[in-house]
Design a protein around this motif. Sequence first.
Motif, PDB file in Angstrom:
ATOM      1  N   VAL A  51       0.845  -1.195   0.000  1.00  0.00           N
ATOM      2  CA  VAL A  51       0.000   0.000   0.000  1.00  0.00           C
ATOM      3  C   VAL A  51       0.880   1.245   0.000  1.00  0.00           C
ATOM      4  CG1 VAL A  51      -1.700   1.312   1.328  1.00  0.00           C
ATOM      5  CG2 VAL A  51      -1.896  -1.179   1.168  1.00  0.00           C
ATOM      6  N   LEU A  52       1.896   1.245   0.842  1.00  0.00           N
ATOM      7  CA  LEU A  52       2.791   2.394   0.942  1.00  0.00           C
ATOM      8  C   LEU A  52       3.557   2.616  -0.362  1.00  0.00           C
ATOM      9  CD1 LEU A  52       3.523   4.447   3.133  1.00  0.00           C
ATOM     10  CD2 LEU A  52       5.484   3.018   3.720  1.00  0.00           C
ATOM     11  N   GLN A  53       3.902   1.516  -1.029  1.00  0.00           N
ATOM     12  CA  GLN A  53       4.652   1.628  -2.284  1.00  0.00           C
ATOM     13  C   GLN A  53       3.750   1.931  -3.478  1.00  0.00           C
ATOM     14  OE1 GLN A  53       7.352  -1.781  -2.811  1.00  0.00           O
ATOM     15  NE2 GLN A  53       7.508  -1.932  -0.586  1.00  0.00           N
ATOM     16  N   GLY A  54       2.417   1.972  -3.235  1.00  0.00           N
ATOM     17  CA  GLY A  54       1.495   2.306  -4.309  1.00  0.00           C
ATOM     18  C   GLY A  54       1.087   1.131  -5.168  1.00  0.00           C
ATOM     19  N   ASP A  55       1.423  -0.094  -4.730  1.00  0.00           N
ATOM     20  CA  ASP A  55       1.083  -1.288  -5.511  1.00  0.00           C
ATOM     21  C   ASP A  55      -0.268  -1.886  -5.118  1.00  0.00           C
ATOM     22  OD1 ASP A  55       3.489  -1.104  -6.862  1.00  0.00           O
ATOM     23  OD2 ASP A  55       4.555  -2.334  -5.403  1.00  0.00           O
ATOM     24  N   ALA A  56      -0.891  -1.366  -4.071  1.00  0.00           N
ATOM     25  CA  ALA A  56      -2.196  -1.876  -3.635  1.00  0.00           C
ATOM     26  C   ALA A  56      -2.904  -0.772  -2.861  1.00  0.00           C
ATOM     27  CB  ALA A  56      -2.041  -3.118  -2.756  1.00  0.00           C
TER      28      ALA A  56
END
Length: 705
Positions: A51-56
């Motif tokens: 989530v933090l990396q923008g993948d979910a």
Amino acid sequence: MSKMRLVVVGNGMAGVRCVEEICELAPDKYEITIIGSEPHPNYNRILLSKVLQGDASMEEIILNPWQWYEERGIRLFAGQKAVRVDTDVKFVETQTGLRLEYDRLILATGSSAFIPQLPGIGKPGVIAFRSMEDCRKMVEAAGQYRRAVVIGGGLLGLEAARGLLNLGMEVTVIHNASYLMNRQLDRTSAEMLRKELESQGMQFLFGKLTERILGRKRAEGVQFSDGSKQRADLIVMAVGIRPNVELGKTSGIHVNRAFVVDDYLRTNVPDVYAVGECAEHEGIVYGLVAPLYEQGKVLARRLCDAETEPYRGSIPYAQLKVSGVDVYSVGRIDDGEGEIAYQSLDGIQGTYKKILTDRGKISGAILYGDISEGSKLLQHLKRGTDISAIARTFSSGGGDRGEDAAASMPESEIVCNCNSVSKAAIIRAVQEGGLKTVEEVKERTKASGSCGGCKPMVSAVLRLAQSGAVQATVEKEPAVCGCTELGHSALKAILEERRFARLDQAMAELGWRTPSGCTSCRPAILYYSRDGESLNKKRAEWDSVKLSYGTGGDFEQAAGIGLTLEHSLSGLRLPNPLTIAVDVGSKGRGGLLVKELGISLAPAGWEIYAGGNETIPVRQAQLIAVEPSLGTAVDLIVACCVWYGNSAYYGEPMWRWLDRIGLIGVRERLLDPEARVDLLLEKPAGASDPKIAIGAGWGEGHAGD
């Protein structure tokens, strides 16, 4: 009958997985209440880094939505914190004064981020990375500030740092050790990881001990024990976790580092259990998802009065979830804890593989750049595979890649260790359901749905299944005989589950075409039935062990071995007659190489053979093991017979059973001391106590003992 009241303190992955299992096993046994401290339904905490990396998105990592609880009649008190447990009156109290009575209680309180008590640690701008709320705060901070420091160069710290980079911040990782992920990697792989992350924009400071948080009203940086400083607008603490065990302090529940539990996840207080990161088993607290799920499965079966193997601990493994970086570590990898059996470094491809052994068995492994063999190596560690059995599969190029690795993997091999999903299960799901993506595979089978570490291999198996190079194994099993459509495996499963009082009742209820059956199916039904009609009268049909002796040699010793084997195997139900050859320095070998089993004295000890056949088709027995101790050699033969009797089909000769089970698998189980003793302690109906063979019956003066 009213339902028992089951209260679960904790709405995390371990506790809810246990509840899922209970709902499958005994949906009407319990009235279930869950108390969760966070105001969310159950979610996958391990994927917060995604989530933090923008993948979910936050919604995508929800495991069980609100509707799931409603459909199963589960009361969920979200946003409530349990503050007291009264184990005498049996109730749990929350911070709002809510009082919930229980008959059985599961503590699944998980853990919290460890926050060292440094001067200034409470200032705004200092956060942990443990929950959805922490994730939200980091995203907000990234929108206002530029510089971030992450304290901790382990898995969680690096994943948090990668996420902050994606959010546009300048990130420096502070690590007190001399290289990254020092608990999971060696210096070579850690150096490869450092260079890759630096190329992505991450910065590092090693060997630094944080002494204080700088800043007046808000965090502005950190100061180290050597007097140096590092400026920062946001400080993320990722230095470890601490089990949440406050409820044990006043309730009489034994707490060491966490709630102390036995092999069935029981605490010292009756009807109180613990599972997950708050449970300590044999001195170990696990923080990985696979062990938590293994614990949850054992506990669920225990609470549902279903037979279950005890929990014996788990093998730790870890995979870094950072975009563009593939790192996998399993088992013990510390320097000095094992010998290096294999090591390769490919600087051009950027791959590294290191496999360690302890007393000839795989004890640990590190994979960098190509992690396709990760699941396979984990299975070898679980089985205690001898390194010699798989040494030939190693390659200087770092192992098979992608679909090649998937193609070489046996269908029974586990791909997703968290959820125990095999290659065969994925292939069937893809081809039967027309699945196109890894997400669809995850939805159908749960593979890659927990830690996500197996996603590359799931993707490879998906591509393999889509290519048509392999087909799902759905071949129909041949019928036992013309009286039924059932094959041996299906008939065996039904009869072991159901208890028919009479033979004719079994055939009638199972739809036999011939009411009285025939000479093929009647004995098969009796064999598979544990409580079948006239079983004791048919006992002679199962007593089918014969001994064969070589000519010459020490016949007295050979006869003593044979007598012990006959006594140990007396009454054992065997699906097909077998002969055990005993050879003690004879010239004739007693037909050793064409008998179902054989034991022979050799210069190195006692050789054990299995799988011979002296009729058509003639088969030569294969060497299973060489044991220096005669007592262990006898134990091995008895254990093999017990396993054969319990798992073979009626009429299936030992050589065919060996082909079906697999010679390597048979060797691995029989040569594992714990697994062998487990087999010896199994007591099939009517058999003599197999414990008499465990190292017993051998006086002094026997060669090889």
